[in-house]
Enzyme design. Structure first.
Site, mmCIF file in Angstrom:
data_model
loop_
_atom_site.group_PDB
_atom_site.id
_atom_site.type_symbol
_atom_site.label_atom_id
_atom_site.label_comp_id
_atom_site.label_asym_id
_atom_site.label_seq_id
_atom_site.Cartn_x
_atom_site.Cartn_y
_atom_site.Cartn_z
ATOM 1 N N CYS A 161 -44.160 -5.519 -84.627
ATOM 2 C CA CYS A 161 -42.944 -5.067 -83.733
ATOM 3 C C CYS A 161 -43.385 -4.883 -82.328
ATOM 4 O O CYS A 161 -44.414 -3.691 -82.264
ATOM 5 C CB CYS A 161 -42.252 -4.070 -84.228
ATOM 6 S SG CYS A 161 -40.894 -3.473 -83.069
ATOM 7 N N CYS B 45 -42.280 -1.449 -81.043
ATOM 8 C CA CYS B 45 -43.132 -0.226 -81.714
ATOM 9 C C CYS B 45 -44.334 0.009 -81.240
ATOM 10 O O CYS B 45 -45.133 1.193 -81.094
ATOM 11 C CB CYS B 45 -43.225 -0.578 -83.366
ATOM 12 S SG CYS B 45 -41.397 -0.943 -84.104
#
Length: 100
Positions: free
Chosen positions: A25, A28
């Site tokens: 991600c 992230c």
């Protein structure tokens, strides 16, 4: 991870920050330095834990994680704050500190 282990983690300190993330991600990945800094600055004051949803899908589901990153702050084992998506590192840190 077992749910009882998670229960122990969120009760390991009066204030605990949890992040659900995934290594793939991009949002992230942008948050990783901020979370690492928070962990360093909060050492001895609050617990900081990260869980990869690919390795902890049942745990993510049990916590209603639909998007990542998702941040949860626990105070005495109870969820007191939740945020999904990127957040400024200083804002995240000050939010945790507000519960100390």
């Amino acid at each position: 991870m077992k749910t009882d282990t998670y229960h122990d983690i969120i009760n390991s300190s009066p204030v605990v920050l949890v992040e659900f993330f995934a290594s793939w991600c991009p949002h992230c990945q942008k948050m990783m330095p901020a979370v690492a800094r928070a962990k360093e600055l909060l050492a001895g004051k609050a617990g900081v834990y990260t869980f990869d949803i690919d390795e902890n899908q049942a745990l993510a589901d049990a916590n209603g994680v639909k998007s990542i990153p998702t941040f949860l702050i626990y105070n005495n084992g109870e969820t007191v704050w939740r945020h999904t998506g990127e957040i400024d590192g200083e804002a995240l840190l000050s939010k945790v500190e507000s519960y100390l």
